[in-house]
Structure formats: structure tokens, C-alpha cells
Design an enzyme around this catalytic site. Structure first.
Site, PDB file in Angstrom:
ATOM      1  N   SER A 284      26.010   5.722  54.669  1.00  0.00           N
ATOM      2  CA  SER A 284      27.442   5.744  54.948  1.00  0.00           C
ATOM      3  C   SER A 284      27.924   7.180  54.856  1.00  0.00           C
ATOM      4  O   SER A 284      27.436   7.963  54.035  1.00  0.00           O
ATOM      5  CB  SER A 284      28.161   4.876  53.916  1.00  0.00           C
ATOM      6  OG  SER A 284      29.509   5.273  53.812  1.00  0.00           O
ATOM      7  N   GLU A 297      21.529  -6.026  61.503  1.00  0.00           N
ATOM      8  CA  GLU A 297      22.943  -6.246  61.858  1.00  0.00           C
ATOM      9  C   GLU A 297      23.167  -6.072  63.358  1.00  0.00           C
ATOM     10  O   GLU A 297      23.890  -6.841  63.993  1.00  0.00           O
ATOM     11  CB  GLU A 297      23.839  -5.256  61.109  1.00  0.00           C
ATOM     12  CG  GLU A 297      24.001  -5.559  59.635  1.00  0.00           C
ATOM     13  CD  GLU A 297      24.825  -4.462  58.964  1.00  0.00           C
ATOM     14  OE1 GLU A 297      26.059  -4.543  59.018  1.00  0.00           O
ATOM     15  OE2 GLU A 297      24.230  -3.521  58.420  1.00  0.00           O
TER      16      GLU A 297
END
Ligand code: ARG
Length: 463
Positions: A284, A297
Site C-alpha cells: 500500500s 483479487e
């Protein structure tokens, strides 16, 4: 209205009195996406030219010129020396025009007894057939990865879930073999689809066939088709083979999406059952601690577009009268997108799956809570003569006691357990262990490690 007003670079310009509107030209053009069919378009044209020569419509010299010219065009395209023209609409007219530039009059004869309608239907089938074979190989590679992982983790115990609530212990290898089975069916759906893809439309011409003495079996053989489409109207108009492929793709992605969902859950700090290698994850930009399972994902996310492509093609077909309509130009982008998405998703999964690290201790700890051996206790009581429904009730009470006292069944003392039934004896603890629970499910399709190893062996013989 003069001949000068014609869009003279267009092969069909003869009956037109003014050039195509510039935006209409761009709007109706497909070359931007159908140029990926160039190889199959050239292969189809080579076979068509050879067939025309075989039946005496072209001379051997004309055929030779066409073959040489088309091979040059192929080399130009592959060498990046081909200028695709939007004005020439699609891959077919681009290649034909370039051929004619190169070899003159013989190039203009290539389209004898053929239409872009049977040409495009043939190209898509040839292209899809190649892609199907690549996809089949990639499914097998993923399946092999699953088999290796299943064998390696044939006795690693984790909780099995129903309703995402702890249900019964299973082994990780068994869980992987469930995904293997789904892929096995996907592969067989793909192979089934291939049979219907591999039939040749060429010879149907625009819609009604052609007045030339063509030999369709001859071209079909050259192109490796299993046979020819029996009806010319059907041959140029239906795209059900592409719909079938997209249905296969949607089902495969549905499976990969469920698999992805499990990996995302398992990689979370709360589950912590698996570690995905760093090279398949990203971080991140703001939270330094993060390691995100991007690959699963994204595969889960890409499933949406593959479902969408299936819906696009079904809707594309449903209102069309026979035979070919320009609507069909819209078949390509959904089909290509599904192919690309399937190939990418399979590739990344086949690379990632063998590298999944299994955290045995965490999985086992999770299986030890949540009363995963409650069914084993009920089965034990049945073996000692209690009716299953009564046994269910007894174990239910023991579980309620466990919830109140914060103890799993195996953590209770004999005195605590036996208060629920006189049929609970000292040997009860043998069935309350996770290892005993999985080993007891010892039949084909069961989670006993020996059965999982046998299933892997059977599968290896067939992959
Ligand atoms: N680009 C067209 C397609 O993809 C090729 C066939 C066009 N045929 C026609 N008669 N306009 O379907």
C-alpha cells in the site's frame, strides 16, 4: 455524381456515388481489433487459393503468385512493416489490397468464390481453435500445480466450512483436489466446444454458396478442420461456437473467482492459513504494513467482464435474421477479451499455486476450535447403539456446555463428557482428535489422507 467521388480505394466502391462519411468509416471499421486474425486470414486464403487451383479456377502460376505474395504480407505484418488502413475497413480487405499491390491481377482473383462472410467466420474459428489449444495446456499446468500441492499437503488439517462456519476437519490436499475436479470439468467443456468450433464455413460464400466448382473437403483438409458446415446460411451467420467458448470461460472464471475468494480469506491476518509469495502481492502506498493479495483479487474482479462477454454475445445473436448481418462484427471484442482474460488468469494462477505456503499450525489450531469433531462424536454414539437423532441431541448439549465453559469437545474431561450419555466411554477421545476424524473418512471422495494420495495418483495418470 462522378466516378471521382467514389472512395476508389475500397474494393466495393463500384456502385457508390460519394465517399464514405469520415466518421462512418471509423465507426464501421474493425481493423483496429480484427487485425489480430491476420495469421488465420492468410492461412485461410492460402487454402482457398490452393483449392481454386485444384479445381481449375486459378492457374498454377496465379496460385504461386498468391502464395508468395501472401507470405510476403505475413512477413511484413510480423516485421512491423504493414500499414493498417482504417479506410480498408477490416483485416481481410487490408491483406487483400496489400496482396494486389504486390502481385497485381492475380491478387484480385483470390476472392473468387468467396465472401468476407465465410472468410471471417472461418478466420475466427481457426483463431479460436489455436487459442483453445493454448488454454487447454494452461489448464493442465494449473492442474499439475494443484496435484503437487495436494500431494505435499495431503495430511495438513484445516477446518472445512459450510456457511463459512467451522464444519468438519478436512485436509488441505483434499481441498486442492476439489479445485482440480472443477478444472477437469472446465477442460472437458473446452474440448467439447472445440469439436463444434472445428468445422469449416468456407465455401458458404456470402450466404447461398457459390457457382464455382469448389471442393470444400479439399480446403477443410488443408486447414485441419474436422468437416464442413452443412448449410451455407448457418455457416456465415451463427456464432454459437463463440458463445459456447464464452460460456466455458464464464464457468472457468467463476471457479477461479471462488478459489480467489478463499485465498484472499486465507491470507488475511484473521485466518492466516496461507502465505502468498511476495512476488504475487503488492503493498500500500500509505499503510506500510500491508501485503495485499492482488492477484486473486484481480482474477475475482476480472470474472465480471467474462460474464459480460457471454451476455454480449448472446444478446448480439438473439435478434438477427438469417444470414450474415454487420452486427456480427461485434462478436470479436467480447470473444478476444474473454480469451485474453482466461489466458492471463490461468497463467498467473498456474505460476502462483505451486508457490502457496501452507501454515499448518494455524490451520490445525483453527480446526481445534469450533467443535469440528462434533459429527464424529455423534457417529461414535451411533456405533455404540444410540439412534442418530438422539446422538445429535446429546452432542448438541455437549456443545452448548462447551460454549458456556469455553472448551472444545477434546478439551473436556471424561466426567464432563460422559454426563451427556452413558454410551460415552473412555475411548471417546480417539474420535475427537482431528487426525482420527479425517482418517475415518476413508472412501473414494473422502478426506482421509490415504484417499487424497490415491486421488492424486489417479489424477496424474489422466492429466
Ligand atoms: N469485418 C466484418 C466482420 O467482422 C467482415 C465481414 C463483413 N461482411 C460484409 N458483408 N460487410 O464481420
Amino acid at each position: 455524381m462522378s466516378i471521382e467521388n467514389n472512395s476508389s480505394d475500397k474494393p466495393w466502391a463500384g456502385r457508390f456515388t460519394e465517399p464514405t462519411d469520415a466518421f462512418v468509416e471509423a465507426f464501421t471499421s474493425s481493423v483496429g481489433f480484427d487485425k489480430r486474425l491476420y495469421k488465420h486470414d492468410i492461412d485461410g486464403s492460402l487454402a482457398h487459393a490452393r483449392m481454386l487451383t485444384h479445381v481449375g479456377v486459378l492457374t498454377a502460376d496465379e496460385c504461386e503468385a498468391i502464395v508468395t505474395g501472401l507470405e510476403e504480407v505475413r512477413a511484413d505484418i510480423e516485421g512491423g512493416a504493414f500499414d493498417w488502413s482504417v479506410a480498408l475497413e477490416d483485416v481481410h480487405m487490408n491483406i487483400e489490397a496489400k496482396l494486389t499491390d504486390k502481385i497485381g491481377i492475380a491478387g484480385k482473383k483470390l476472392h473468387t468464390g468467396r465472401s468476407r462472410n465465410d472468410q471471417v467466420a472461418t478466420d475466427i474459428r481457426l483463431y479460436l481453435r489455436d487459442e483453445i489449444d493454448l488454454i487447454a495446456t494452461e489448464i493442465k499446468r494449473l492442474q499439475t500445480g494443484l496435484l503437487d500441492l495436494a500431494e505435499r499437503e495431503a495430511d495438513a488439517i484445516l477446518p472445512g466450512f459450510t456457511h463459512l462456519q467451522v464444519a468438519q476437519p478436512v485436509v488441505f490436499g483434499h481441498h486442492m483436489m476439489a479445485w482440480f475436479e472443477m478444472l477437469k470439468r472446465d477442460h472437458s467443456r473446452l474440448m467439447d466446444c472445440r469439436k463444434r468450433v472445428n468445422v469449416m464455413p468456407l465455401g458458404a460464400a456470402a450466404l447461398a454458396g457459390t457457382s464455382y466448382p469448389i471442393d470444400r473437403e479439399f480446403s477443410a483438409k488443408l486447414l485441419g478442420f474436422d468437416g464442413v458446415c452443412e448449410n451455407s446460411l448457418d455457416a456465415v451467420s451463427d456464432r454459437d461456437f463463440a458463445i459456447e467458448f464464452c460460456a466455458f470461460a464464464a464457468t472457468l472464471l467463476m471457479h477461479l473467482s471462488r478459489f480467489s475468494e478463499e485465498l484472499v480469506i486465507w491470507a488475511s491476518a484473521q485466518f492466516d492459513f496461507v502465505e502468498l509469495p511476495d512476488r504475487f502481492c503488492t503493498g500500500s502506498s500509505i499503510m506500510p504494513q500491508k501485503k495485499n493479495p492482488d492477484v486473486p483479487e484481480l482474477v475475482r474482479g476480472k470474472t465480471g467482464r467474462v460474464f459480460g462477454s457471454l451476455m454480449s454475445l448472446l444478446t448480439l445473436m438473439k435478434g438477427q435474421p438469417l444470414a450474415y448481418n454487420k452486427d456480427n462484427q461485434e462478436d470479436k471484442e467480447p470473444l478476444f477479451d474473454s480469451i485474453d482474460t482466461v489466458r492471463g488468469s490461468l497463467r498467473v494462477f498456474a505460476d502462483m499455486v505451486p508457490a502457496i505456503e501452507v501454515k499448518r499450525d494455524n490451520m490445525e489450531r483453527a480446526a481445534l476450535s469450533g467443535f469440528s469433531t462434533a459429527t464424529d462424536l455423534a457417529d461414535y454414539l451411533v456405533r455404540n447403539g444410540v439412534a442418530f437423532r438422539d446422538a445429535h441431541e446429546v452432542v448438541g448439549k455437549a456443545v452448548r456446555f462447551g460454549v458456556e465453559t469455553n472448551k472444545d469437545l477434546a478439551e473436556m474431561s471424561f466426567e464432563e463428557l460422559s454426563q451427556f450419555s452413558p454410551e460415552i466411554k473412555q475411548d471417546v477421545f480417539e474420535v475427537l482428535t482431528l487426525q482420527g476424524s479425517v482418517a475415518a473418512r476413508d472412501h473414494i471422495g473422502g478426506t482421509a489422507p490415504s484417499q487424497v494420495r490415491a486421488a492424486v495418483k489417479r489424477a496424474r495418470d489422466n492429466v
